[in-house]
Design an enzyme around this catalytic site. Structure first.
Site, PDB file in Angstrom:
ATOM      1  N   THR A 192       0.846  -1.191   0.000  1.00  0.00           N
ATOM      2  CA  THR A 192       0.000   0.000   0.000  1.00  0.00           C
ATOM      3  C   THR A 192       0.880   1.239   0.000  1.00  0.00           C
ATOM      4  O   THR A 192       1.907   1.270   0.684  1.00  0.00           O
ATOM      5  CB  THR A 192      -0.952   0.005   1.218  1.00  0.00           C
ATOM      6  OG1 THR A 192      -1.754   1.192   1.196  1.00  0.00           O
ATOM      7  CG2 THR A 192      -0.187  -0.040   2.535  1.00  0.00           C
ATOM      8  N   HIS A 226       2.462 -11.691  14.167  1.00  0.00           N
ATOM      9  CA  HIS A 226       3.513 -12.216  15.037  1.00  0.00           C
ATOM     10  C   HIS A 226       3.247 -13.667  15.448  1.00  0.00           C
ATOM     11  O   HIS A 226       4.132 -14.341  15.982  1.00  0.00           O
ATOM     12  CB  HIS A 226       3.642 -11.336  16.287  1.00  0.00           C
ATOM     13  CG  HIS A 226       5.040 -11.245  16.820  1.00  0.00           C
ATOM     14  ND1 HIS A 226       6.011 -12.175  16.512  1.00  0.00           N
ATOM     15  CD2 HIS A 226       5.642 -10.346  17.645  1.00  0.00           C
ATOM     16  CE1 HIS A 226       7.139 -11.850  17.124  1.00  0.00           C
ATOM     17  NE2 HIS A 226       6.945 -10.752  17.805  1.00  0.00           N
TER      18      HIS A 226
END
Length: 408
Positions: free
Chosen positions: A327, A379
């Site tokens: 993006t 994560h």
């Protein structure tokens, strides 16, 4: 005999949509393949075409939410088509001298066929759609055609405007009304739902770095003319970033994986999503097999998707199956941000605006064009070491573009 107009199936995950606009009125005579309506779903906006010619009777209104397969209108095929003007009975008459009546009806027909987006631009920019050359199906004028026409108008047109036409202070929508309410579109509602879900379901973390864009900018400047001459498109930053991401994903495959229940799905292909801003919201069309495409192929795919997105022609298949997203908030002036994951992907790269800043180079202070990079990652599946290594690989490839050729 009446033919039902039903909401077509648009994909397995789409069960309903909202009629954004009718392009015809109740009782109008419609031609086969004429655009009847625009349907907005939680993923795309699509157009509905007439399967037959006849007089249409509407059974659903603009703003109504309708299920897939629902009947929203019917077309009476037995109805007679409007009679043509006497002046158009023979080809000779048509060739001799077109009457004002014929010119006007052609203009009106072209105006009636335009979409609500085109009508809105016509009103705002004072552009007559009938005078714009259409590039859509059967010569229809698209939103892109109108934007192009508006940007190409001569500055003299602005000079003709009276000085008194300076912008007036903003006023409430109506007397005494301080706020207005409107229903959230399915697309905007789905975007909101997915963004919140991404933050709630993933252990999202963002790491940052900065990249010296001198080498990339020098490369583009040196080879831009030759690149355009050979490929017909400009060499932009995005294709180089896509290649840098693909190179980094090969080095750090953990970011090219995703969680599915209690399993980790490792992807061995490189379909990269490119976030595109549209008037209806953010869309992420996917450029397929970027590892097999050259820079020109990637640039052409991005341009094609950007045009389709702005004209509301993006399909479900165009948005499905990406493994990683890029993006670019820099085109709006963003200096730094923490992009949100595009679930179920495990990584997203955020590009930002390029700014000249003083940096230390070999013990000396130099002014260099610098860009901050941000990679957000899940994560649960990606460790900090992998995320940092991935971003360093992207940085190295951009600061030394030869790495993209050697894939090191």
């Amino acid at each position: 005999m009446a033919t039902e107009v039903k909401v077509p199936a648009l994909g397995e995950s789409i069960t309903s949509g909202i009629i954004a606009a009718w392009n015809v009125k109740d009782g109008d005579y419609v031609e086969k393949d004429q655009v009847l309506y625009e349907l907005e779903t939680d993923k795309i906006t699509s157009e509905g075409l007439a399967e037959v010619a006849g007089v249409i009777s509407l059974s659903a209104a603009e703003g109504d939410e309708v299920e897939i397969g629902a009947v929203i209108a019917s077309i009476d095929e037995s109805a007679d088509a409007p009679q043509k003007s006497e002046n158009s009975d023979t080809k000779e008459d048509a060739k001799a001298e077109p009457s004002e009546e014929k010119t006007e009806s052609a203009s009106e027909k072209k105006s009636d066929a335009v979409s609500p987006a085109v009508r809105r631009i016509a009103e705002e920019e004072k552009i007559d759609p009938a005078k714009v050359e259409g590039t859509g199906k059967d010569g229809r004028v698209t939103k892109g055609d109108m934007l192009k026409a508006g940007s190409s108008r001569m500055p003299a047109e602005e000079e003709k405007k009276p000085a008194a036409s300076a912008p007036a202070p903003a006023k409430p929508a109506s007397s005494g009304e301080r706020t207005t309410r409107k229903r959230m579109t399915p697309l905007r509602a789905k975007i909101a739902e997915r963004l919140v879900a991404a933050q709630q379901e993933a252990a999202m973390l963002t790491t940052f770095n900065e990249v010296d864009m001198s080498a990339v900018m020098g490369l583009r400047k040196k080879y831009q003319d030759a690149f355009v001459k050979k490929n017909g498109v400009k060499l932009g930053f995005m294709s180089l970033f896509v290649k840098a991401v693909v190179n980094a994903l090969k080095e750090v495959p953990g970011l090219n994986a995703q969680i599915d229940g209690n399993e980790i799905v490792q992807n061995h292909f490189y379909d990269i999503g490119i976030a595109v801003s549209t008037p209806k919201g953010l869309m992420v069309p996917v450029v397929r097999d970027c590892d097999q495409l050259g820079l020109a192929g990637i640039e052409k795919s991005i341009i094609e998707y950007a045009n389709k997105a702005r004209e509301g022609k993006i399909g479900i298949d165009d948005l499905s199956g990406g493994v990683f997203t890029i993006t670019n908030g820099g085109i709006f002036g963003s200096m730094l941000s923490t992009p949100i994951l595009n679930a179920p992907q495990s990584g997203i790269l955020g590009m930002h605006t390029i700014q000249e800043r003083p940096v230390a180079i070999d013990g000396k202070v130099e002014i260099r064009p610098m860009m901050y990079l941000a990679v957000s990652y899940d994560h649960r599946i990606v460790d900090g070491k992998e995320a940092v290594t991935f971003l360093v690989k992207v940085k190295q490839a951009l600061e030394d573009p030869a790495r993209l050729l050697l894939e090191v």
